[in-house]
Write an enzyme that holds these catalytic residues in place. Sequence first.
Site, PDB file in Angstrom:
ATOM      1  N   CYS A  78      -0.954   0.499   2.306  1.00  0.00           N
ATOM      2  CA  CYS A  78       0.016   1.443   1.740  1.00  0.00           C
ATOM      3  C   CYS A  78      -0.621   2.288   0.631  1.00  0.00           C
ATOM      4  O   CYS A  78      -1.457   3.133   0.920  1.00  0.00           O
ATOM      5  CB  CYS A  78       1.259   0.677   1.289  1.00  0.00           C
ATOM      6  N   HIS A 169       2.900  -3.260   4.913  1.00  0.00           N
ATOM      7  CA  HIS A 169       2.593  -4.371   3.992  1.00  0.00           C
ATOM      8  C   HIS A 169       2.486  -5.717   4.722  1.00  0.00           C
ATOM      9  O   HIS A 169       3.452  -6.492   4.706  1.00  0.00           O
ATOM     10  CB  HIS A 169       3.713  -4.491   2.951  1.00  0.00           C
ATOM     11  N   GLU A 171       1.206  -8.336   3.794  1.00  0.00           N
ATOM     12  CA  GLU A 171       1.268  -9.471   2.850  1.00  0.00           C
ATOM     13  C   GLU A 171       2.696  -9.910   2.574  1.00  0.00           C
ATOM     14  O   GLU A 171       2.915 -10.904   1.890  1.00  0.00           O
ATOM     15  CB  GLU A 171       0.543  -9.102   1.546  1.00  0.00           C
TER      16      GLU A 171
HETATM   17  N1  GLN Z   1       4.745   5.596  -2.305  1.00  0.00           N
HETATM   18  C1  GLN Z   1       3.561   4.960  -2.827  1.00  0.00           C
HETATM   19  C2  GLN Z   1       2.485   5.992  -3.119  1.00  0.00           C
HETATM   20  O1  GLN Z   1       2.580   7.108  -2.693  1.00  0.00           O
HETATM   21  C3  GLN Z   1       3.032   3.911  -1.881  1.00  0.00           C
HETATM   22  C4  GLN Z   1       4.093   2.850  -1.643  1.00  0.00           C
HETATM   23  C5  GLN Z   1       3.563   1.486  -1.375  1.00  0.00           C
HETATM   24  O2  GLN Z   1       2.397   1.182  -1.631  1.00  0.00           O
HETATM   25  N2  GLN Z   1       4.419   0.626  -0.916  1.00  0.00           N
HETATM   26  O3  GLN Z   1       1.546   5.703  -3.765  1.00  0.00           O
END
Ligand code: GLN
Length: 193
Positions: A78, A169, A171
Site C-alpha cells: 500500500c 494489506h 498483514e
Molecule cells: N492512502 C495512503 C497513501 O496514499 C496509503 C494507504 C495505506 O497504506 N493503507 O499514502
Amino acid sequence: MLNIGVLALQGDFAEHAAVLRQIGARPIEVRKPEQLADLHGLIIPGGESTTISTVARASGLYEPLREFVTHKPTWGTCAGAILLAKRITGQAAHLGVMDIAVTRNAFGRQVDSFSTDLLIEGFDEPLRAVFIRAPIIESVGAGVRVLARLPDGRIVAAQQGHLLATAFHPELTPDKRLHTYFLEMCHQQRVVL
Ligand code: GLN
C-alpha cells in the site's frame, strides 16, 4: 534464519512483524540507518506515504533506504508500494526504484476500504485482500511482472526482480502466503552476511 526489516516509522509495521515471526523469520523494526546493515530483506508497510517519506528524511534514513531498495529484496504494501514507484500521478516520486506508475487513493469514497478475493499468479487458491484507501498500479514497465488484478483488470500486485509491490494489506488477514512468498524471494537472493 532470515533477518527481515520492517520500516517502523509510521503505519502498520507491527502487524507485518507479527506475521514474519509466525513464519519463522526474525523481524527487525527499522528506525535508524544502521539497522539496514544486516537485513536479508525489507518490508515497507502501509500507512501514509507522505508521512513515512517525511519522517524518513527527518531521521536520516532516506538515502540509506534508497540505496537498500536499489539492490536488496523489498516489499512495499500500500503506502510502501507508493514509496517504491517511479511514477505517482500528480506528484513527485519518493524512492522511485520500481518501474510502476501508481495513483493514490484510487477508489471512490464509498469504497475507501473493502476486501475481495484475488487470484495471485502462482497461488492455487484465491487470497482475501484488504484495501484501505489503496493505490492502484496504473501501468508497469517491461521488466515488471503483474501478479494480481482486480476483476476489472486493474493491477494490484507486481514484481520486478527483487522488488514486490501490493496495493492491499496481506498483514491484516490470517493468510500468510504472500509473506512466505517474499521470504522465498529473500532466500533466493540471500547473500552471506
Ligand atoms: N492512502 C495512503 C497513501 O496514499 C496509503 C494507504 C495505506 O497504506 N493503507 O499514502
